[in-house]
Design an enzyme around this catalytic site. Sequence first.
Site, PDB file in Angstrom:
ATOM      1  CG  ASP A  32      34.195  33.282  42.308  1.00 47.06           C
ATOM      2  OD1 ASP A  32      34.425  32.310  41.557  1.00 47.06           O
ATOM      3  OD2 ASP A  32      35.092  34.024  42.733  1.00 47.06           O
ATOM      4  CB  ILE A  33      32.220  30.274  37.948  1.00 52.25           C
ATOM      5  CG1 ILE A  33      31.740  28.981  37.292  1.00 52.25           C
ATOM      6  CG2 ILE A  33      33.689  30.476  37.688  1.00 52.25           C
ATOM      7  CD1 ILE A  33      30.411  29.089  36.634  1.00 52.25           C
ATOM      8  CG  HIS A  96      37.225  40.922  40.015  1.00 52.51           C
ATOM      9  ND1 HIS A  96      38.241  41.020  39.098  1.00 52.51           N
ATOM     10  CD2 HIS A  96      37.530  39.857  40.803  1.00 52.51           C
ATOM     11  CE1 HIS A  96      39.129  40.054  39.309  1.00 52.51           C
ATOM     12  NE2 HIS A  96      38.720  39.341  40.344  1.00 52.51           N
ATOM     13  CG  HIS A  98      36.906  38.100  45.262  1.00 54.41           C
ATOM     14  ND1 HIS A  98      36.676  36.854  44.743  1.00 54.41           N
ATOM     15  CD2 HIS A  98      37.927  38.626  44.536  1.00 54.41           C
ATOM     16  CE1 HIS A  98      37.514  36.626  43.744  1.00 54.41           C
ATOM     17  NE2 HIS A  98      38.291  37.690  43.606  1.00 54.41           N
TER      18      HIS A  98
END
Length: 137
Positions: A32-33, A96, A98
């Site tokens: 994750d950015i 998505h 996490h």
Amino acid sequence: MKKDDCIFCKIVSGEIPAHKVYEDEDSLAFLDINPTREGHTLVIPKEHYTTVEDMPNNKYSNLMLVVKKLKTLYKKIFKTPQVGLFVSGWDVPHAHVHVLPMESSGDISSKGSKDNPSPKPSYGWFSNTAKKITQEL
Ligand SMILES: [Zn+2]
């Protein structure tokens, strides 16, 4: 199926770079950015589905097997008491999950990175984290 303006589809195609940590025929995992903490990873189907509910069951099952693999591995790599999973559906409209190493129950949110806009970790920090993961797979 691919949506031309989808940032995650562009990561799948390689048009946008990401620190990828796992890839197979159906799924891709990358850091994750805006990580809540080190190891914060997104696992996505390579095909574009807006939400996990839109995915055929076999694709969803394949995705969740990758999630399970990373969850198991991350406990060992990041030495956190828990590795949390969440599907919020609030941000990028491409399904998505996490995967998040957690020190406490308060870690299960990416809200911290939005409310406390601290400097983004460096490219080298992400590379080092990706290396820690990929060398264990
Ligand atoms: Zn997409």
